[in-house]
Design a protein around this motif. Structure first.
Motif, PDB file in Angstrom:
ATOM      1  N   ASP A 109     -37.169-146.384 -23.367  1.00 51.28           N
ATOM      2  CA  ASP A 109     -36.446-145.345 -24.113  1.00 51.28           C
ATOM      3  C   ASP A 109     -35.328-144.746 -23.258  1.00 51.28           C
ATOM      4  O   ASP A 109     -34.218-144.506 -23.743  1.00 51.28           O
ATOM      5  N   HIS A 110     -35.629-144.499 -21.992  1.00 53.74           N
ATOM      6  CA  HIS A 110     -34.648-143.912 -21.074  1.00 53.74           C
ATOM      7  C   HIS A 110     -33.449-144.850 -20.891  1.00 53.74           C
ATOM      8  O   HIS A 110     -32.299-144.400 -20.810  1.00 53.74           O
ATOM      9  N   THR A 111     -33.732-146.138 -20.826  1.00 52.53           N
ATOM     10  CA  THR A 111     -32.657-147.130 -20.697  1.00 52.53           C
ATOM     11  C   THR A 111     -31.681-147.024 -21.859  1.00 52.53           C
ATOM     12  O   THR A 111     -30.460-146.974 -21.675  1.00 52.53           O
ATOM     13  N   LEU A 112     -32.231-146.995 -23.067  1.00 52.00           N
ATOM     14  CA  LEU A 112     -31.366-146.896 -24.245  1.00 52.00           C
ATOM     15  C   LEU A 112     -30.677-145.538 -24.319  1.00 52.00           C
ATOM     16  O   LEU A 112     -29.529-145.445 -24.777  1.00 52.00           O
ATOM     17  N   ALA A 113     -31.350-144.490 -23.836  1.00 52.73           N
ATOM     18  CA  ALA A 113     -30.735-143.160 -23.833  1.00 52.73           C
ATOM     19  C   ALA A 113     -29.506-143.141 -22.930  1.00 52.73           C
ATOM     20  O   ALA A 113     -28.446-142.611 -23.303  1.00 52.73           O
ATOM     21  N   LEU A 114     -29.618-143.711 -21.736  1.00 53.12           N
ATOM     22  CA  LEU A 114     -28.474-143.784 -20.827  1.00 53.12           C
ATOM     23  C   LEU A 114     -27.350-144.621 -21.434  1.00 53.12           C
ATOM     24  O   LEU A 114     -26.171-144.248 -21.369  1.00 53.12           O
ATOM     25  N   ILE A 254     -12.351-149.335  -9.018  1.00 47.01           N
ATOM     26  CA  ILE A 254     -11.412-150.421  -9.339  1.00 47.01           C
ATOM     27  C   ILE A 254     -11.401-150.715 -10.836  1.00 47.01           C
ATOM     28  O   ILE A 254     -10.381-151.103 -11.394  1.00 47.01           O
ATOM     29  N   GLY A 255     -12.556-150.504 -11.488  1.00 45.36           N
ATOM     30  CA  GLY A 255     -12.665-150.809 -12.908  1.00 45.36           C
ATOM     31  C   GLY A 255     -13.387-152.100 -13.215  1.00 45.36           C
ATOM     32  O   GLY A 255     -13.326-152.608 -14.335  1.00 45.36           O
ATOM     33  N   TYR A 256     -14.091-152.649 -12.244  1.00 49.42           N
ATOM     34  CA  TYR A 256     -14.899-153.838 -12.512  1.00 49.42           C
ATOM     35  C   TYR A 256     -16.014-153.521 -13.509  1.00 49.42           C
ATOM     36  O   TYR A 256     -16.452-154.396 -14.250  1.00 49.42           O
ATOM     37  N   ILE A 257     -16.513-152.294 -13.466  1.00 49.27           N
ATOM     38  CA  ILE A 257     -17.461-151.820 -14.467  1.00 49.27           C
ATOM     39  C   ILE A 257     -16.898-150.549 -15.092  1.00 49.27           C
ATOM     40  O   ILE A 257     -16.158-149.798 -14.457  1.00 49.27           O
ATOM     41  N   SER A 258     -17.248-150.305 -16.346  1.00 47.20           N
ATOM     42  CA  SER A 258     -16.681-149.164 -17.068  1.00 47.20           C
ATOM     43  C   SER A 258     -17.537-147.908 -16.973  1.00 47.20           C
ATOM     44  O   SER A 258     -17.078-146.824 -17.333  1.00 47.20           O
ATOM     45  N   GLY A 259     -18.760-148.056 -16.500  1.00 41.47           N
ATOM     46  CA  GLY A 259     -19.632-146.902 -16.360  1.00 41.47           C
ATOM     47  C   GLY A 259     -20.962-147.322 -15.777  1.00 41.47           C
ATOM     48  O   GLY A 259     -21.265-148.521 -15.670  1.00 41.47           O
ATOM     49  N   ALA A 260     -21.755-146.329 -15.392  1.00 40.34           N
ATOM     50  CA  ALA A 260     -23.066-146.622 -14.800  1.00 40.34           C
ATOM     51  C   ALA A 260     -24.071-145.552 -15.189  1.00 40.34           C
ATOM     52  O   ALA A 260     -23.744-144.361 -15.224  1.00 40.34           O
ATOM     53  N   GLY A 261     -25.286-145.997 -15.475  1.00 40.04           N
ATOM     54  CA  GLY A 261     -26.417-145.104 -15.714  1.00 40.04           C
ATOM     55  C   GLY A 261     -27.514-145.458 -14.739  1.00 40.04           C
ATOM     56  O   GLY A 261     -28.045-146.577 -14.772  1.00 40.04           O
ATOM     57  N   ARG A 280     -18.441-137.807 -12.073  1.00 42.56           N
ATOM     58  CA  ARG A 280     -17.721-138.827 -12.832  1.00 42.56           C
ATOM     59  C   ARG A 280     -18.221-138.785 -14.275  1.00 42.56           C
ATOM     60  O   ARG A 280     -19.430-138.830 -14.515  1.00 42.56           O
ATOM     61  N   GLU A 281     -17.322-138.742 -15.214  1.00 42.27           N
ATOM     62  CA  GLU A 281     -17.725-138.678 -16.613  1.00 42.27           C
ATOM     63  C   GLU A 281     -18.296-139.998 -17.112  1.00 42.27           C
ATOM     64  O   GLU A 281     -18.960-140.025 -18.147  1.00 42.27           O
ATOM     65  N   ASN A 282     -18.046-141.081 -16.389  1.00 42.28           N
ATOM     66  CA  ASN A 282     -18.590-142.383 -16.793  1.00 42.28           C
ATOM     67  C   ASN A 282     -19.813-142.783 -15.976  1.00 42.28           C
ATOM     68  O   ASN A 282     -20.194-143.961 -15.968  1.00 42.28           O
ATOM     69  N   VAL A 283     -20.411-141.825 -15.290  1.00 36.08           N
ATOM     70  CA  VAL A 283     -21.648-142.081 -14.538  1.00 36.08           C
ATOM     71  C   VAL A 283     -22.672-141.004 -14.891  1.00 36.08           C
ATOM     72  O   VAL A 283     -22.369-139.811 -14.862  1.00 36.08           O
ATOM     73  N   ILE A 284     -23.874-141.452 -15.215  1.00 38.55           N
ATOM     74  CA  ILE A 284     -24.987-140.527 -15.455  1.00 38.55           C
ATOM     75  C   ILE A 284     -26.106-140.861 -14.483  1.00 38.55           C
ATOM     76  O   ILE A 284     -26.567-142.009 -14.414  1.00 38.55           O
ATOM     77  N   LEU A 285     -26.521-139.866 -13.708  1.00 37.71           N
ATOM     78  CA  LEU A 285     -27.653-140.002 -12.800  1.00 37.71           C
ATOM     79  C   LEU A 285     -28.814-139.178 -13.324  1.00 37.71           C
ATOM     80  O   LEU A 285     -28.624-138.044 -13.772  1.00 37.71           O
ATOM     81  N   THR A 286     -30.008-139.742 -13.274  1.00 44.85           N
ATOM     82  CA  THR A 286     -31.224-138.975 -13.557  1.00 44.85           C
ATOM     83  C   THR A 286     -32.176-139.142 -12.371  1.00 44.85           C
ATOM     84  O   THR A 286     -32.160-140.171 -11.697  1.00 44.85           O
ATOM     85  N   PRO A 287     -33.002-138.123 -12.092  1.00 44.67           N
ATOM     86  CA  PRO A 287     -33.758-138.076 -10.828  1.00 44.67           C
ATOM     87  C   PRO A 287     -35.056-138.885 -10.835  1.00 44.67           C
ATOM     88  O   PRO A 287     -36.139-138.346 -10.668  1.00 44.67           O
TER      89      PRO A 287
END
Length: 324
Positions: A109-114, A254-261, A280-287
């Motif tokens: 579920d967390h994977t799909l949420a990110l 560089i833009g090789y990836i568009s975002g990261a969770g 970064r608005e295109n990166v979400i970190l959870t603890p």
């Protein structure tokens, strides 16, 4: 027989008196000590008299195992056991028993949420509305449509399968990279078994669920990222050791990836104040929270404590999971 339960104060907060009582009721002749970890020197004194250790994240290295002359089992209150010097433990006849399959639904579920949060630009819009007082959908890129997209999953164990099931329901085409499964197994789950070359060419989303091994340390490195053709979103809910975080940061710049969770990092807890992945608005970190729910914690404790009890009673067939 002496049972030592030890971890950081924060981790031990998960335990209740009823958990300790369960051991004492099932193993009335055992002595149980709850030790909030202070330092290694003190811990080495404690482990010397222990027949069994229950922990989650304490590093159990060769030095610890050499001092643990009576130790018969290490019960891990987690699914991973990469914090234990496995070969040293095997050499000394010490069993390792991690918890099995207690948080599959939560991590999937967390994977799909990110993924959904990144694709739908939720972090950007939240900042627009709450900090910039902007009400305009056009301030963010439109993003991809899931129904037309390809997801590549690394590691097709129980969590990988659960992620695939959810992704297929969204209309995604799902690719899988896993050296331990067959093409027939993949097909039976509605996914396609492929190699890196195909993933790098086609995937719009990459989700890592591999268990850590010597072979996949820093698997996702700069060379990997620069060969990606679709500027995919990258998700890591496996282990931090599999990702070269400096390379990941460069790939974002560089833009090789568009975002990261990311739910896991190489060093935990990380030094957040200087972490280049923040802000970064295109990166979400959870603890490292993907596993976490009231139900999963209850199940985790139940599995771990019953594994410990069953092992010490010699009832190995009742153990949930496997003994390493």
């Amino acid at each position: 027989m002496n049972i030592l339960i030890s971890d950081s104060k924060e981790e031990l907060k998960l335990l209740e008196q009823s958990d300790i009582n369960r051991i004492r009721e099932n193993l009335p002749d055992c002595m149980v000590e709850l030790y909030p970890y202070v330092n290694k020197k003190e811990f080495l004194k404690k482990i010397a008299d222990a027949d069994a250790l229950l922990t989650a994240f304490l590093p159990i290295d060769s030095e610890v195992l050499k001092k643990a002359g009576k130790l018969k089992i290490i019960c891990i209150m987690a699914s991973g056991y990469n914090n234990v010097a496995v070969e040293e433990a095997k050499m000394r006849g010490i069993a390792i028993c991690p918890a099995a399959d207690y948080c599959t639904s939560e991590v999937a579920d967390h994977t799909l949420a990110l993924l959904l949060a990144l694709i739908r630009n939720l972090k950007h819009y939240e900042k627009d509305i709450e900090k910039r007082n902007i009400w305009n959908y056009g301030t963010a890129p439109g993003g991809i449509r899931l129904q037309d997209s390809i997801l590549a999953i690394y590691g097709f164990g129980k969590i990988g399968k659960a992620v695939a099931q959810r992704a297929l329901a969204f209309g995604l085409k799902v690719l899988v990279k896993d050296p331990y499964i067959s093409a027939e197994t993949a097909k039976a789950h509605g996914v396609i078994l492929v190699e890196d070359t195909y993933i790098k060419e086609k995937a719009h989303i990459i989700s890592n669920h591999m268990a850590p091994t010597k072979e996949n340390k820093n698997y996702f490195n700069f060379n990997y990222f620069r060969e990606l053709k679709q500027q995919p979103i990258f998700l890591n809910l496996g282990r931090g050791e599999t990702v070269d975080e400096k390379a990941l940061t460069q790939a974002l710049d560089i833009g090789y990836i568009s975002g990261a969770g990311l739910d896991v990092l190489k060093e935990e807890p990380p030094v957040l104040i200087s972490n280049p992945l923040l802000y970064r608005e295109n990166v979400i970190l959870t603890p490292h929270s993907a596993f976490y729910s009231e139900a999963s914690i209850m199940e985790l404790k139940n599995i771990t404590f019953m594994n410990l009890i069953n092992f010490l009673k010699g009832n190995y067939t009742a153990i949930k999971g496997r003994i390493v």
